[in-house]
Scaffold this motif. Sequence first.
Motif, short mmCIF file in Angstrom:
data_model
loop_
_atom_site.label_atom_id
_atom_site.label_comp_id
_atom_site.label_asym_id
_atom_site.label_seq_id
_atom_site.Cartn_x
_atom_site.Cartn_y
_atom_site.Cartn_z
N GLU A 1 12.17 -12.80 -9.73
CA GLU A 1 10.78 -12.37 -9.93
C GLU A 1 10.68 -10.88 -10.26
O GLU A 1 11.55 -10.10 -9.93
CB GLU A 1 9.95 -12.68 -8.69
N PHE A 2 9.58 -10.51 -10.91
CA PHE A 2 9.34 -9.15 -11.38
C PHE A 2 8.18 -8.53 -10.62
O PHE A 2 7.16 -9.17 -10.39
CB PHE A 2 9.00 -9.20 -12.88
N ILE A 3 8.35 -7.27 -10.22
CA ILE A 3 7.27 -6.47 -9.62
C ILE A 3 7.16 -5.19 -10.44
O ILE A 3 8.14 -4.46 -10.59
CB ILE A 3 7.56 -6.13 -8.14
N CYS A 4 5.97 -4.96 -10.99
CA CYS A 4 5.78 -3.78 -11.84
C CYS A 4 5.86 -2.50 -11.01
O CYS A 4 5.69 -2.51 -9.79
CB CYS A 4 4.47 -3.85 -12.63
N GLU A 5 6.12 -1.40 -11.69
CA GLU A 5 6.28 -0.11 -11.03
C GLU A 5 5.02 0.30 -10.26
O GLU A 5 5.12 0.84 -9.15
CB GLU A 5 6.64 0.95 -12.06
N ASP A 6 3.84 0.03 -10.82
CA ASP A 6 2.59 0.39 -10.14
C ASP A 6 2.47 -0.35 -8.80
O ASP A 6 2.12 0.26 -7.78
CB ASP A 6 1.38 0.08 -11.01
N CYS A 7 2.77 -1.64 -8.79
CA CYS A 7 2.69 -2.41 -7.55
C CYS A 7 3.78 -1.99 -6.58
O CYS A 7 3.53 -1.92 -5.37
CB CYS A 7 2.78 -3.91 -7.84
N GLU A 8 4.96 -1.70 -7.09
CA GLU A 8 6.05 -1.23 -6.23
C GLU A 8 5.63 0.04 -5.49
O GLU A 8 5.82 0.15 -4.27
CB GLU A 8 7.29 -0.96 -7.07
N ILE A 9 5.03 0.97 -6.19
CA ILE A 9 4.56 2.23 -5.59
C ILE A 9 3.50 1.94 -4.53
O ILE A 9 3.54 2.50 -3.44
CB ILE A 9 4.04 3.19 -6.68
N ASP A 10 2.55 1.05 -4.86
CA ASP A 10 1.49 0.71 -3.89
C ASP A 10 2.06 0.04 -2.64
O ASP A 10 1.65 0.35 -1.53
CB ASP A 10 0.45 -0.22 -4.53
N ILE A 11 3.01 -0.87 -2.82
CA ILE A 11 3.60 -1.59 -1.69
C ILE A 11 4.31 -0.60 -0.76
O ILE A 11 4.13 -0.65 0.46
CB ILE A 11 4.58 -2.68 -2.18
N VAL A 12 5.10 0.28 -1.34
CA VAL A 12 5.85 1.25 -0.54
C VAL A 12 4.92 2.18 0.24
O VAL A 12 5.21 2.56 1.38
CB VAL A 12 6.83 2.05 -1.43
N ALA A 13 3.78 2.51 -0.35
CA ALA A 13 2.85 3.45 0.28
C ALA A 13 1.86 2.77 1.24
O ALA A 13 1.14 3.46 1.95
CB ALA A 13 2.06 4.19 -0.81
N THR A 14 1.86 1.45 1.30
CA THR A 14 0.90 0.72 2.12
C THR A 14 1.36 0.63 3.57
O THR A 14 2.46 0.18 3.87
CB THR A 14 0.68 -0.70 1.56
N ASP A 15 0.49 1.04 4.47
CA ASP A 15 0.75 0.95 5.90
C ASP A 15 0.54 -0.49 6.37
O ASP A 15 -0.29 -1.22 5.79
CB ASP A 15 -0.21 1.88 6.65
N VAL A 16 1.25 -0.90 7.40
CA VAL A 16 1.11 -2.27 7.91
C VAL A 16 -0.29 -2.57 8.42
O VAL A 16 -0.69 -3.74 8.49
CB VAL A 16 2.15 -2.61 8.99
N LEU A 17 -1.06 -1.56 8.74
CA LEU A 17 -2.44 -1.76 9.20
C LEU A 17 -3.46 -1.77 8.06
O LEU A 17 -4.63 -2.06 8.28
CB LEU A 17 -2.81 -0.68 10.22
N ASP A 18 -3.00 -1.49 6.85
CA ASP A 18 -3.87 -1.48 5.67
C ASP A 18 -4.31 -2.91 5.35
O ASP A 18 -3.54 -3.86 5.51
CB ASP A 18 -3.12 -0.89 4.48
N GLU A 19 -5.54 -3.08 4.89
CA GLU A 19 -6.04 -4.42 4.57
C GLU A 19 -5.30 -5.07 3.40
O GLU A 19 -5.33 -6.29 3.25
CB GLU A 19 -7.55 -4.40 4.32
N LYS A 20 -4.62 -4.29 2.56
CA LYS A 20 -3.85 -4.83 1.43
C LYS A 20 -2.52 -5.44 1.88
O LYS A 20 -1.93 -6.24 1.16
CB LYS A 20 -3.52 -3.73 0.42
N TYR A 21 -2.03 -5.02 3.04
CA TYR A 21 -0.69 -5.42 3.50
C TYR A 21 -0.49 -6.94 3.52
O TYR A 21 0.50 -7.43 2.96
CB TYR A 21 -0.40 -4.80 4.86
N PRO A 22 -1.38 -7.73 4.12
CA PRO A 22 -1.19 -9.19 4.12
C PRO A 22 -1.15 -9.78 2.70
O PRO A 22 -0.41 -10.74 2.45
CB PRO A 22 -2.39 -9.73 4.89
N PHE A 23 -1.93 -9.21 1.78
CA PHE A 23 -1.91 -9.68 0.39
C PHE A 23 -0.53 -9.49 -0.22
O PHE A 23 0.02 -10.40 -0.85
CB PHE A 23 -2.96 -8.95 -0.44
N TYR A 24 0.05 -8.29 -0.03
CA TYR A 24 1.38 -8.02 -0.58
C TYR A 24 2.43 -8.95 0.03
O TYR A 24 3.30 -9.47 -0.68
CB TYR A 24 1.78 -6.56 -0.35
N ILE A 25 2.35 -9.19 1.33
CA ILE A 25 3.29 -10.10 1.98
C ILE A 25 3.15 -11.51 1.39
O ILE A 25 4.15 -12.16 1.07
CB ILE A 25 3.04 -10.15 3.51
#
Length: 64
Positions: free
Chosen positions: A28-52
């Motif tokens: 699978e492929f993850i674009c650079e923009d999403c990779e940066i967002d994932i790395v910067a996302t805290d586990v308490l962030d509302e986006k975290y479950p979406f990325y998981i």
Amino acid sequence: MEEAQHMCKCIICGETKHEEEGIRIVTEFICEDCEIDIVATDVLDEKYPFYIHQMRQIWVQRNA
């Protein structure tokens, strides 16, 4: 001679980008923009479950 650039669809955002603009995990492929967002996302962030959820596709599709 210029090589053809491969286009890939990001499993996180769904955008199609050049393969050089991201990373591959298994098949699978993850674009650079999403990779940066994932790395910067805290586990308490509302986006975290979406990325998981999106990243689980890597293993679910492989083990299906």
